[in-house]
Motif scaffolding. Structure first.
Motif, mmCIF file in Angstrom:
data_model
loop_
_atom_site.group_PDB
_atom_site.id
_atom_site.type_symbol
_atom_site.label_atom_id
_atom_site.label_comp_id
_atom_site.label_asym_id
_atom_site.label_seq_id
_atom_site.Cartn_x
_atom_site.Cartn_y
_atom_site.Cartn_z
ATOM 1 N N MET A 263 14.583 39.381 46.541
ATOM 2 C CA MET A 263 12.945 39.531 47.066
ATOM 3 C C MET A 263 11.782 40.167 45.788
ATOM 4 S SD MET A 263 13.313 42.364 50.508
ATOM 5 C CE MET A 263 15.555 42.395 50.169
ATOM 6 N N SER A 264 10.877 40.101 46.764
ATOM 7 C CA SER A 264 10.232 40.200 44.932
ATOM 8 C C SER A 264 8.895 40.955 45.027
ATOM 9 C CB SER A 264 9.305 39.392 45.254
ATOM 10 O OG SER A 264 9.379 37.903 44.636
ATOM 11 N N TYR A 265 9.460 42.250 44.862
ATOM 12 C CA TYR A 265 7.967 43.344 44.990
ATOM 13 C C TYR A 265 7.248 43.759 43.344
ATOM 14 C CZ TYR A 265 11.660 45.121 48.167
ATOM 15 O OH TYR A 265 12.264 45.403 49.078
ATOM 16 N N MET A 266 5.753 44.293 44.191
ATOM 17 C CA MET A 266 4.759 44.504 42.975
ATOM 18 C C MET A 266 5.165 45.633 42.204
ATOM 19 S SD MET A 266 0.772 43.757 43.217
ATOM 20 C CE MET A 266 0.719 41.926 42.081
ATOM 21 N N LEU A 267 5.071 46.330 41.317
ATOM 22 C CA LEU A 267 4.602 47.311 40.534
ATOM 23 C C LEU A 267 3.071 47.759 40.681
ATOM 24 C CD1 LEU A 267 8.124 47.491 38.632
ATOM 25 C CD2 LEU A 267 7.971 47.707 40.778
ATOM 26 N N LEU A 268 2.074 48.595 40.765
ATOM 27 C CA LEU A 268 0.811 48.247 40.850
ATOM 28 C C LEU A 268 0.730 49.562 39.647
ATOM 29 C CD1 LEU A 268 -0.698 47.452 43.725
ATOM 30 C CD2 LEU A 268 -0.845 46.162 42.102
ATOM 31 N N ILE A 269 0.185 48.848 38.803
ATOM 32 C CA ILE A 269 -0.396 50.120 37.945
ATOM 33 C C ILE A 269 -1.799 51.130 38.298
ATOM 34 C CG2 ILE A 269 -0.057 51.253 35.435
ATOM 35 C CD1 ILE A 269 2.447 49.881 36.020
ATOM 36 N N MET A 270 -1.313 52.455 38.785
ATOM 37 C CA MET A 270 -2.564 52.815 39.399
ATOM 38 C C MET A 270 -2.869 54.132 38.329
ATOM 39 S SD MET A 270 -3.109 51.141 42.100
ATOM 40 C CE MET A 270 -4.166 52.174 42.726
ATOM 41 N N GLU A 271 -4.138 53.652 37.417
ATOM 42 C CA GLU A 271 -4.498 54.177 36.305
ATOM 43 C C GLU A 271 -5.753 55.467 37.052
ATOM 44 O OE1 GLU A 271 -5.517 52.665 32.506
ATOM 45 O OE2 GLU A 271 -3.581 50.831 33.149
ATOM 46 N N PRO A 272 -5.737 56.703 36.406
ATOM 47 C CA PRO A 272 -6.844 57.896 36.337
ATOM 48 C C PRO A 272 -8.043 57.063 35.751
ATOM 49 C CG PRO A 272 -4.617 59.095 35.776
ATOM 50 C CD PRO A 272 -4.975 57.935 35.998
ATOM 51 N N TYR A 273 -9.412 56.820 36.764
ATOM 52 C CA TYR A 273 -10.446 56.206 36.439
ATOM 53 C C TYR A 273 -10.802 56.655 34.922
ATOM 54 C CZ TYR A 273 -15.642 54.421 35.748
ATOM 55 O OH TYR A 273 -16.297 53.884 35.696
ATOM 56 N N ALA B 159 4.071 39.124 34.431
ATOM 57 C CA ALA B 159 3.440 40.924 34.767
ATOM 58 C C ALA B 159 2.060 40.568 33.957
ATOM 59 C CB ALA B 159 3.749 41.893 33.280
ATOM 60 N N ASN B 160 0.959 41.330 34.181
ATOM 61 C CA ASN B 160 -0.176 40.852 33.529
ATOM 62 C C ASN B 160 -1.150 42.865 33.517
ATOM 63 O OD1 ASN B 160 -1.908 39.538 32.161
ATOM 64 N ND2 ASN B 160 -0.685 38.057 33.872
ATOM 65 N N SER B 161 -1.517 42.849 32.798
ATOM 66 C CA SER B 161 -2.615 43.918 31.991
ATOM 67 C C SER B 161 -3.733 43.417 32.706
ATOM 68 C CB SER B 161 -2.562 44.891 30.735
ATOM 69 O OG SER B 161 -3.367 45.508 30.535
ATOM 70 N N PHE C 205 3.447 45.015 37.683
ATOM 71 C CA PHE C 205 4.558 43.722 37.399
ATOM 72 C C PHE C 205 5.135 43.375 39.007
ATOM 73 C CE2 PHE C 205 4.520 47.139 33.831
ATOM 74 C CZ PHE C 205 5.225 46.020 33.783
ATOM 75 N N ILE C 206 5.280 41.839 38.586
ATOM 76 C CA ILE C 206 6.053 41.611 39.556
ATOM 77 C C ILE C 206 7.658 41.007 39.848
ATOM 78 C CG2 ILE C 206 6.441 39.622 41.422
ATOM 79 C CD1 ILE C 206 2.972 38.666 40.406
ATOM 80 N N VAL C 207 9.035 41.905 39.700
ATOM 81 C CA VAL C 207 10.020 41.561 39.952
ATOM 82 C C VAL C 207 11.035 41.006 41.251
ATOM 83 C CG1 VAL C 207 9.726 43.098 37.933
ATOM 84 C CG2 VAL C 207 10.282 44.384 40.762
#
Length: 119
Positions: A1-11, A45-47, A83-85
């Protein structure tokens, strides 16, 4: 299964930390991605760039769009990257998120990739 890890940064965090700290953080994230790649877990993965030059598009009626340019002051967080893992379980994806260097300065949201109609 694929999962997305979203990096949620404070504005505003990137500006607050400055370029040197940002470059160091980017390097640690690239090393993390390389490790996931070696382990056969990384699908992508990407920034993401800041919201400074972002745009939002909404369709209000057929053929009538509304464009909103950034930055978006009402935002408390931005998506800094992802990231997509490929993992066997949700727990494995969570364990990877816990290893992610960004978890030290941001929230890492774990979501399974699935059709939009699936709950």
């Amino acid at each position: 299964m694929s999962y997305m890890l979203l990096i949620m940064e404070p504005y505003g965090q990137r500006q607050e930390h400055g370029r040197a700290r940002g470059e160091k953080a980017c390097q640690t994230m690239m090393e993390f991605a390389a490790d996931l790649q070696r382990r056969g877990l990384l699908e992508g993965a990407n920034s993401l760039a800041s919201t400074k030059n972002a745009a939002r598009v909404q369709m209000h009626a057929p053929g009538k769009s509304r464009l909103m340019d950034g930055p978006f002051a009402e935002v408390k967080e931005i998506i800094g990257g992802y990231f997509i893992v490929n993992c066997a379980t949700r727990e494995e994806a969570i364990a990877i998120a816990e290893q992610c260097p960004a978890a030290e300065w941001a929230t890492v949201e774990v979501r399974r990739l699935a059709p939009c109609y699936e709950d």
